[in-house]
Design a protein around this motif. Structure first.
Motif, PDB file in Angstrom:
ATOM      1  N   GLN A  93       1.025  -1.175  -0.201  1.00  0.00           N
ATOM      2  CA  GLN A  93      -0.061  -0.111  -0.111  1.00  0.00           C
ATOM      3  C   GLN A  93       0.871   1.383  -0.035  1.00  0.00           C
ATOM      4  OE1 GLN A  93      -2.468  -1.155   3.344  1.00  0.00           O
ATOM      5  NE2 GLN A  93      -4.314  -0.828   2.071  1.00  0.00           N
ATOM      6  N   GLN A  94       1.920   1.206   0.883  1.00  0.00           N
ATOM      7  CA  GLN A  94       2.681   2.287   0.657  1.00  0.00           C
ATOM      8  C   GLN A  94       3.292   2.870  -0.833  1.00  0.00           C
ATOM      9  OE1 GLN A  94       5.868   1.089   3.823  1.00  0.00           O
ATOM     10  NE2 GLN A  94       5.279   2.782   4.778  1.00  0.00           N
ATOM     11  N   HIS A  95       3.834   1.447  -1.396  1.00  0.00           N
ATOM     12  CA  HIS A  95       4.149   1.691  -2.745  1.00  0.00           C
ATOM     13  C   HIS A  95       3.267   2.026  -3.695  1.00  0.00           C
ATOM     14  CE1 HIS A  95       8.586   0.661  -2.649  1.00  0.00           C
ATOM     15  NE2 HIS A  95       8.228  -0.139  -1.280  1.00  0.00           N
ATOM     16  N   GLN A  96       1.972   1.689  -3.326  1.00  0.00           N
ATOM     17  CA  GLN A  96       0.810   2.069  -4.390  1.00  0.00           C
ATOM     18  C   GLN A  96       0.875   3.712  -4.472  1.00  0.00           C
ATOM     19  OE1 GLN A  96      -2.244  -0.064  -2.564  1.00  0.00           O
ATOM     20  NE2 GLN A  96      -2.048  -1.643  -3.863  1.00  0.00           N
ATOM     21  N   GLU A  97       1.119   4.397  -3.361  1.00  0.00           N
ATOM     22  CA  GLU A  97       1.043   5.805  -3.186  1.00  0.00           C
ATOM     23  C   GLU A  97       2.351   6.366  -3.944  1.00  0.00           C
ATOM     24  OE1 GLU A  97       0.238   7.738   0.292  1.00  0.00           O
ATOM     25  OE2 GLU A  97       0.280   9.689  -0.687  1.00  0.00           O
ATOM     26  N   LEU A  98       3.527   5.618  -3.764  1.00  0.00           N
ATOM     27  CA  LEU A  98       4.648   5.879  -4.440  1.00  0.00           C
ATOM     28  C   LEU A  98       4.584   5.877  -6.242  1.00  0.00           C
ATOM     29  CD1 LEU A  98       7.292   4.505  -1.914  1.00  0.00           C
ATOM     30  CD2 LEU A  98       6.517   6.890  -2.387  1.00  0.00           C
ATOM     31  N   LEU A  99       4.026   4.484  -6.437  1.00  0.00           N
ATOM     32  CA  LEU A  99       3.555   4.241  -7.719  1.00  0.00           C
ATOM     33  C   LEU A  99       2.955   5.602  -8.534  1.00  0.00           C
ATOM     34  CD1 LEU A  99       3.359   1.782  -9.684  1.00  0.00           C
ATOM     35  CD2 LEU A  99       1.615   1.160  -8.897  1.00  0.00           C
ATOM     36  N   LEU A 100       1.827   6.181  -7.736  1.00  0.00           N
ATOM     37  CA  LEU A 100       1.264   7.097  -8.396  1.00  0.00           C
ATOM     38  C   LEU A 100       2.242   8.476  -8.389  1.00  0.00           C
ATOM     39  CD1 LEU A 100      -2.297   6.625  -6.723  1.00  0.00           C
ATOM     40  CD2 LEU A 100      -1.622   6.341  -9.143  1.00  0.00           C
ATOM     41  N   THR A 101       2.810   8.838  -7.389  1.00  0.00           N
ATOM     42  CA  THR A 101       3.488   9.871  -7.442  1.00  0.00           C
ATOM     43  C   THR A 101       4.661   9.878  -8.186  1.00  0.00           C
ATOM     44  OG1 THR A 101       4.683   9.430  -5.453  1.00  0.00           O
ATOM     45  CG2 THR A 101       2.803  10.717  -5.075  1.00  0.00           C
ATOM     46  N   ASP A 102       5.185   8.629  -8.581  1.00  0.00           N
ATOM     47  CA  ASP A 102       6.161   8.548  -9.473  1.00  0.00           C
ATOM     48  C   ASP A 102       5.616   8.478 -10.887  1.00  0.00           C
ATOM     49  OD1 ASP A 102       7.773   8.519  -7.063  1.00  0.00           O
ATOM     50  OD2 ASP A 102       8.343   6.376  -7.453  1.00  0.00           O
ATOM     51  N   ILE A 103       4.492   7.966 -11.272  1.00  0.00           N
ATOM     52  CA  ILE A 103       4.131   7.945 -12.340  1.00  0.00           C
ATOM     53  C   ILE A 103       3.742   9.334 -12.758  1.00  0.00           C
ATOM     54  CG2 ILE A 103       1.696   7.403 -13.570  1.00  0.00           C
ATOM     55  CD1 ILE A 103       1.938   4.671 -12.361  1.00  0.00           C
ATOM     56  N   LEU A 104       3.162  10.073 -11.775  1.00  0.00           N
ATOM     57  CA  LEU A 104       2.945  11.807 -12.004  1.00  0.00           C
ATOM     58  C   LEU A 104       4.189  12.048 -12.298  1.00  0.00           C
ATOM     59  CD1 LEU A 104       1.349  14.302 -12.126  1.00  0.00           C
ATOM     60  CD2 LEU A 104       1.374  14.115  -9.568  1.00  0.00           C
ATOM     61  N   ALA A 105       5.393  11.814 -11.749  1.00  0.00           N
ATOM     62  CA  ALA A 105       6.529  12.603 -11.941  1.00  0.00           C
ATOM     63  C   ALA A 105       7.202  12.198 -13.389  1.00  0.00           C
ATOM     64  CB  ALA A 105       7.569  12.100 -11.147  1.00  0.00           C
ATOM     65  N   THR A 106       6.918  10.959 -13.579  1.00  0.00           N
ATOM     66  CA  THR A 106       7.085  10.539 -15.286  1.00  0.00           C
ATOM     67  C   THR A 106       6.518  11.515 -16.154  1.00  0.00           C
ATOM     68  OG1 THR A 106       7.670   8.335 -14.438  1.00  0.00           O
ATOM     69  CG2 THR A 106       7.239   8.607 -16.705  1.00  0.00           C
ATOM     70  N   PHE A 107       5.041  11.368 -16.080  1.00  0.00           N
ATOM     71  CA  PHE A 107       4.393  12.161 -16.960  1.00  0.00           C
ATOM     72  C   PHE A 107       4.655  13.816 -17.107  1.00  0.00           C
ATOM     73  CE2 PHE A 107       1.327   9.343 -19.170  1.00  0.00           C
ATOM     74  CZ  PHE A 107       1.665   8.028 -18.424  1.00  0.00           C
TER      75      PHE A 107
ATOM     76  N   PHE B  85      -0.280  20.650 -13.266  1.00  0.00           N
ATOM     77  CA  PHE B  85      -0.156  19.163 -13.916  1.00  0.00           C
ATOM     78  C   PHE B  85      -0.677  18.284 -12.994  1.00  0.00           C
ATOM     79  CE2 PHE B  85       1.821  15.193 -15.753  1.00  0.00           C
ATOM     80  CZ  PHE B  85       1.215  15.189 -16.851  1.00  0.00           C
ATOM     81  N   ALA B  86      -1.523  17.287 -13.177  1.00  0.00           N
ATOM     82  CA  ALA B  86      -1.670  16.283 -12.311  1.00  0.00           C
ATOM     83  C   ALA B  86      -2.092  14.999 -12.961  1.00  0.00           C
ATOM     84  CB  ALA B  86      -3.060  16.741 -11.498  1.00  0.00           C
ATOM     85  N   LEU B  87      -2.389  13.999 -12.224  1.00  0.00           N
ATOM     86  CA  LEU B  87      -2.659  12.631 -13.240  1.00  0.00           C
ATOM     87  C   LEU B  87      -3.816  12.918 -14.187  1.00  0.00           C
ATOM     88  CD1 LEU B  87      -2.444  10.267  -9.887  1.00  0.00           C
ATOM     89  CD2 LEU B  87      -0.799  10.226 -11.909  1.00  0.00           C
ATOM     90  N   ASP B  88      -4.676  13.854 -14.252  1.00  0.00           N
ATOM     91  CA  ASP B  88      -5.551  13.820 -15.299  1.00  0.00           C
ATOM     92  C   ASP B  88      -5.282  15.028 -16.127  1.00  0.00           C
ATOM     93  OD1 ASP B  88      -5.879  15.871 -13.234  1.00  0.00           O
ATOM     94  OD2 ASP B  88      -8.203  15.538 -13.083  1.00  0.00           O
ATOM     95  N   GLY B  89      -4.008  15.453 -16.281  1.00  0.00           N
ATOM     96  CA  GLY B  89      -3.557  16.485 -17.195  1.00  0.00           C
ATOM     97  C   GLY B  89      -3.285  17.681 -16.730  1.00  0.00           C
ATOM     98  N   LEU B  90      -3.158  18.841 -17.297  1.00  0.00           N
ATOM     99  CA  LEU B  90      -2.820  20.033 -17.255  1.00  0.00           C
ATOM    100  C   LEU B  90      -4.282  20.778 -17.131  1.00  0.00           C
ATOM    101  CD1 LEU B  90      -0.250  21.589 -17.025  1.00  0.00           C
ATOM    102  CD2 LEU B  90      -0.278  21.909 -19.490  1.00  0.00           C
ATOM    103  N   HIS B  91      -4.472  21.366 -15.861  1.00  0.00           N
ATOM    104  CA  HIS B  91      -5.862  22.195 -15.631  1.00  0.00           C
ATOM    105  C   HIS B  91      -5.441  23.571 -14.807  1.00  0.00           C
ATOM    106  CE1 HIS B  91      -7.769  18.961 -17.227  1.00  0.00           C
ATOM    107  NE2 HIS B  91      -7.098  17.871 -16.446  1.00  0.00           N
ATOM    108  N   PRO B  92      -6.603  24.271 -15.020  1.00  0.00           N
ATOM    109  CA  PRO B  92      -6.418  25.608 -13.942  1.00  0.00           C
ATOM    110  C   PRO B  92      -6.174  25.272 -12.533  1.00  0.00           C
ATOM    111  CG  PRO B  92      -8.144  25.888 -15.664  1.00  0.00           C
ATOM    112  CD  PRO B  92      -7.733  24.525 -15.803  1.00  0.00           C
ATOM    113  N   ILE B  93      -5.558  26.050 -11.976  1.00  0.00           N
ATOM    114  CA  ILE B  93      -5.488  25.788 -10.376  1.00  0.00           C
ATOM    115  C   ILE B  93      -6.889  25.926 -10.054  1.00  0.00           C
ATOM    116  CG2 ILE B  93      -4.500  26.733  -8.072  1.00  0.00           C
ATOM    117  CD1 ILE B  93      -2.407  25.976 -10.417  1.00  0.00           C
ATOM    118  N   ARG B  94      -7.221  24.909  -8.933  1.00  0.00           N
ATOM    119  CA  ARG B  94      -8.546  24.995  -8.218  1.00  0.00           C
ATOM    120  C   ARG B  94      -8.221  25.585  -6.938  1.00  0.00           C
ATOM    121  NH1 ARG B  94     -10.437  19.030  -8.559  1.00  0.00           N
ATOM    122  NH2 ARG B  94      -8.109  18.973  -8.179  1.00  0.00           N
TER     123      ARG B  94
END
Lengths: 419, 419, 419, 419
Positions: free
Chosen positions: B142-156, B271-280
């Motif tokens: 589960q810890q690595h699931q979070e890292l998985l997402l943050t590292d995918i985000l860093a990659t994209f 930029f987030a996992l769902d792409g580039l968007h205005p600041i909310r």
């Protein structure tokens, strides 16, 4: 106006034939690669395989289609930023050392782009000056085919699993060459540089006179067997054999063998495109730096040839002979075949000449003029052709160039001496 | 002996249920990734997606199957070298900063390995001590699931194309939270640290008494809207607001906004996992370093809460509530919902406490004992859970930790003050 | 208005006495140094001796004379740029890592500046708030006296000639201390932090309550003799003893002994201000990093004390006792004297506490407010006083702080354990 | 056997005269330096002044006294380790980049060592081969005299106080030279390299034939005035003017003017041994890198001369003329004197030739053989002599060499072009 389809057939085939064959070969070279294999960048000197496929396509799309086909629209406007290599005149570009971050576009998307550009270019009505750019683009892509292979090798060499890139049948057991024979030259004024109408890069000219001193040049490159004698004699541990920069490099990097040699018990293996195998004693040593080549020559009581000496000796050699890259061919230096004076194929040979402009050299105008001239500092010329050079791409006047510490190319050496 | 299939059903499901669900979620998270996407390493702090999938599998194969199932043979003996993270007791391992070179094994091969290990583990007869290791392995994954997402985000985020990782429907327009409310505490001796039988990491205990001073803690994290006020007030250009190390970091890295914010004309996008968007504006600010959090707090006339203050305030909050990672869920901080005192979800919150051992802490024996204790220098504790934390993984006693300059996680802040 | 000459005499002497004595001691410490010795910067953490002499003078000239003496003109307007250390509010300054380039002003010129400022300050009519700044300046200069010595040691240690800084008579052969005795504490709420009217740095307060857990603390620091047992037991080669960052540091730097220990055949020597000498077994080990201290404690089955534990144990110890810096004194850790519980002198002792603000801490306003608070990340607190600390400068509430890898100070350790 | 005192008087004086004068000049050059000035190392390419004084002394002590005077005992056995520069055959040595740490031996001690060696050497009975080593040592020391000045300049340039090294009277207002005149050469085979019996470094030979192409070479170096036109035309901001490595250097280092130029309002000053002064328009531009020289030449529609072209043009020029270093002389490029074709003095001139061995070059045996040959990669040849070159040290065959990015020497350029 003209089109590729109406170009005359030359001895080497029509320009269209050659365009098609070149473009196809690039694709064939990556046939065994996964998208990931084609994406990573093993070091800042190398580029991802995918990048080579894309950059060569960008070259044709930009300098031929964009510049010479009215109304042509870029396949994807964003690619110019990603796949320009170093043409300052073409604007901002993606940082070279981050090329390995581009998981998108995928290999598949780049192959689609390639097909699109090929189709457009083959169908286009082109002004005659565009044909020269196509010729340049073919030669440019051939250069990248060699880099494609050396960079794929560098990528696979990073992986402890040591998967081969492909499984071509190995070369049959091959003969050990005899002792070096020496080709003597009495010296005098000779002409070097490209002559005639054929394609050549700007830096190969102008053809000009130069003065040779009496010398002899070896009739073959140095072999792995000979290199091991150098190693056994303390070659990597004796500072008196090395240039100062070379010795600093040896110490700083912990160098004790050619690149891709790996210790295996008391022996060595070497990693190549076909995997990890024992050192083949009769084959030319490869993946060595200028520093190593120069140290070896000093150890052997000889020196490296100048580019003029090499070119003069090779003037009558057949640049289509030797172990070079064919559509089907194995890509690995083979054992030497005894007595012939092969100057092309197997390995690029470090000359002792710095890569500098020939007398009268002027770079072309515009972005294409950035082609070669701007790299003329700090590098040495290599002559010949390697097992990864597309057959037909080389000639005696060819000037390849790398920095003295670089050795991820198929680089070897041939000895020379004063007489 | 026991098996996963015979384990009792708890409120949170059987261990088998949870094992299966956890393993499945990891695979689901990479569903939109290509092999290449899963291969590259965007920076030395992050790991390739494929590596996370492999490493978590190595954990189960090594500490459960190898150590507790007689006769189990490793799926591939070479994987231990490649996918050990930092367990010195488990021997040599592939250098961390070269993880992105591993194009092989492919994503597909790693998924096959996962299936093989899952099958073997589910079928195995296991001693009871192995069940605790499975529990640890689930939490580790589960810890690595979070890292998985943050590292995918860093990659994209490295790719100028700004492709989204996935196209979940965006959150509906969301309300701006009201002003911060303050939860006061009169001070006194309290207990913190993990209590009870449930799973927890070694560093969360022992439960112990500590003394709080009178203080108030905010009822919600700081929002993007508030962060922009800090920026507009020269937050990134006023050294008096910053720790010395933080100011050196701002200057050295040229920091002028949270990570993944990109200028767009006069405005910013993120930029987030769902792409580039205005600041909310109403969403919690995220991807900020400790230095930024600390500077903001100083600017706001407040400070960061200690971990004991945070844990005490959050003791009765529901750790299953809030925007966290579900199998189906969007992964992005959402706008705050006005009045609730959400302590879990959205962003990890930097505390002002260094990550150090609790009184009486002792690391476990053996390789598993390397789990947390050896990281106890130079890092700060973060509390709560983020939008990328698997729901059910967090609790008030949870101690996440990063270096003060790191911000590729979903990190934000909540204010506190003395009263 | 007041003047230094009219200040009341306290137990510790008048402010004037103390100003004069402090200023004189700095000069005395460099008596054996050449201009060159006083100029070089041995590493970026350290400063040239000359710089310390100048910077402490700049402090008085700026914050007392410039700010509080109408009409005072700076001795040399250019010095502010050169000798400001890190006060952002005071404007641009010479880069820290280039301090060793300043061959001018000479040592002689700086001594002249010192005399000028001393004369002006002693003669000045000063508002009462300036007296507090003089007090701060004296303490500031005392801090720099210790740095002066550690930086001079670092400078001389760079030189293969191993010249001593001075030739004080060596300590007489000194007894080996007996086994560690343990001072027990039952736990409970205690008060720490500075109390009373005396001078203290901002970070030592506010005095506040904190909760201790039952524990015991050693009655003396760890000795060289004990450290050698750690080394003999593989202390520097066993990763399980080390924090992850510490192990990376050991490997990256090739650490295998305290700083300034040098192999001498099968034995070790250590370099100190009085030259290169055999290790003295009974003296406290010194010049060790936090990483080393922490690893030793783990190896010894103990831990480092928290700052609160240390301060509580030392509350009744005499901060004027022990081997500290006097005008005449030797500066080198001496062998321990058996049974007394010396908490001050010899070596600074690494606590296991991060250097963070105490509850209720607020930095002072203005440039002087940059004094301590801005360093509160990534560092650990050290307690006590070393052989290079000016006697009278320390107290139980004192908080010294360094990064965990730093060890060019006189740093040692004392063990603690839970009971 | 012979002695320096019995050597015949040549036109240039006896060897003894020249030894004495050379040794004295080195000492004179540091007359205004403090011990500290002589100790620091401003960057890793430069050495402390004291080090130059010591190293040149070590050369005589080692290769003459130790090797040729039976019974000679080294002044201090420890100095060999400290003051060997790069002679691998002479054993381990102090790291080059830590030379600035050696506050001991003091300048005074080194001057005493110098006197001791001078006395011993002058009094010694020497075999005749030692006389050649003395000649080499004199020339070696002359090289270091130039480095001494450039490194002192680099040291003083580090200091914001901008103290001058000395206060020679400034040159009188000097004329602006007229437009460049062009010296034409029709091409053909010429001889270059050292001829005759006089002293020369190994790399200047063998004298050999080479082929020139028709060209013209400018009759004077480029001036500051001309360089400002290059700057005004965007010289430092237009990538098309630069070699790729040069452009990377400009961007990486933020280069926008020659070294030691400092902005002063809208204008520039330059820092020299006599302090900070306005740019003198008629003087040759100096402190430029090869990259800058090459870019300027491209901008000017010209190129750099080859070393053979330069040497041929300068063959009949008087190497004793021009602004060079005398015992008494100012050391700063002066304004050009209109019409003479001065090839020596003012600035070293970058050639477009790489520093590589001449045909037939062989390094000498033994440690002395490390003299020049081992630096033959990556550097470019400079011709002529600068204002800091000892008068009498240069000749047309002289080959100075530096890396293309280096510019702390007195380096300028002269244009050439094809005709």
């Amino acid at each position: 106006m003209a089109s590729l389809q109406s170009e005359p057939r030359l001895a080497s085939g029509t320009l269209l034939d050659r365009y098609v064959a070149t473009r196809a070969l690039s694709v064939a070279l990556v046939a065994t690669l996964s998208d990931a294999d084609a994406t990573v960048q093993p070091n800042p000197d190398a580029s991802p395989a995918k990048w080579h496929l894309a950059h060569t396509t960008w070259f044709f799309e930009t300098f031929v289609l964009r510049d010479h086909v009215p109304g042509y629209r870029a396949f994807d406007d964003r690619y110019a930023y990603l796949f320009n290599s170093y043409y300052e005149a073409e604007g901002a570009r993606h940082p070279r050392d981050r090329r390995g971050m581009l998981t998108r576009p995928t290999l598949e998307a780049i192959l689609a782009w390639r097909a699109h550009v090929d189709q457009a270019l083959i169908a286009a009505d082109l002004p005659s000056e565009a044909l020269a750019l196509i010729e340049l683009g073919i030669n440019h892509e051939q250069q990248h085919q060699e880099l494609l292979l050396t960079d794929i090798l560098a990528t696979f060499a990073e992986n402890p699993l040591a998967d081969p890139v492909w499984d071509h049948p190995r070369a049959a057991a091959s003969p050990m060459p005899g002792p070096i024979g020496w080709i003597e030259h009495p010296g005098g004024v000779v002409e070097i540089g490209h002559a005639g109408d054929g394609f050549h890069f700007d830096c190969e000219g102008p053809r000009h006179r130069t003065l040779l001193h009496p010398h002899a040049i070896a009739d073959r490159p140095v072999t792995n067997h000979e290199w091991r004698a150098f190693m056994a004699d303390g070659g990597y541990t004796r500072p008196e054999l090395w240039l100062a920069d070379g010795w600093a490099w040896v110490r700083g990097e912990g160098v004790d063998a050619p690149l891709y040699w790996r210790r295996h018990g008391d022996d060595w293996l070497s990693f190549a495109l076909d995997g990890l195998h024992p050192i083949r004693p009769g084959a030319p040593v490869t993946h060595i730096s200028y520093y190593e080549a120069e140290a070896y020559a000093r150890w052997a009581g000889a020196r490296l040839p100048t580019e003029a000496e090499w070119e003069t000796a090779a003037a009558s050699a057949d640049p289509l002979a030797g172990n070079q890259l064919d559509a089907a061919g194995p890509v690995r230096p083979q054992a030497q075949r005894g007595t012939d004076c092969q100057f092309f194929g197997e390995v690029w040979e470090w000359s002792g000449s710095a890569y500098l402009p020939y007398p009268g050299f002027r770079a072309a105008e515009g972005a294409v003029g950035e082609y070669n001239g701007k790299f003329m500092s700090g590098q040495f010329v290599l002559k010949g052709a390697s097992c990864a050079t597309p057959r037909g791409h080389s000639r005696a006047s060819y000037r390849n160039f790398f920095y003295p510490h670089q050795r991820w190319q198929f680089t070897g050496l041939r000895l020379a001496k004063d007489i």
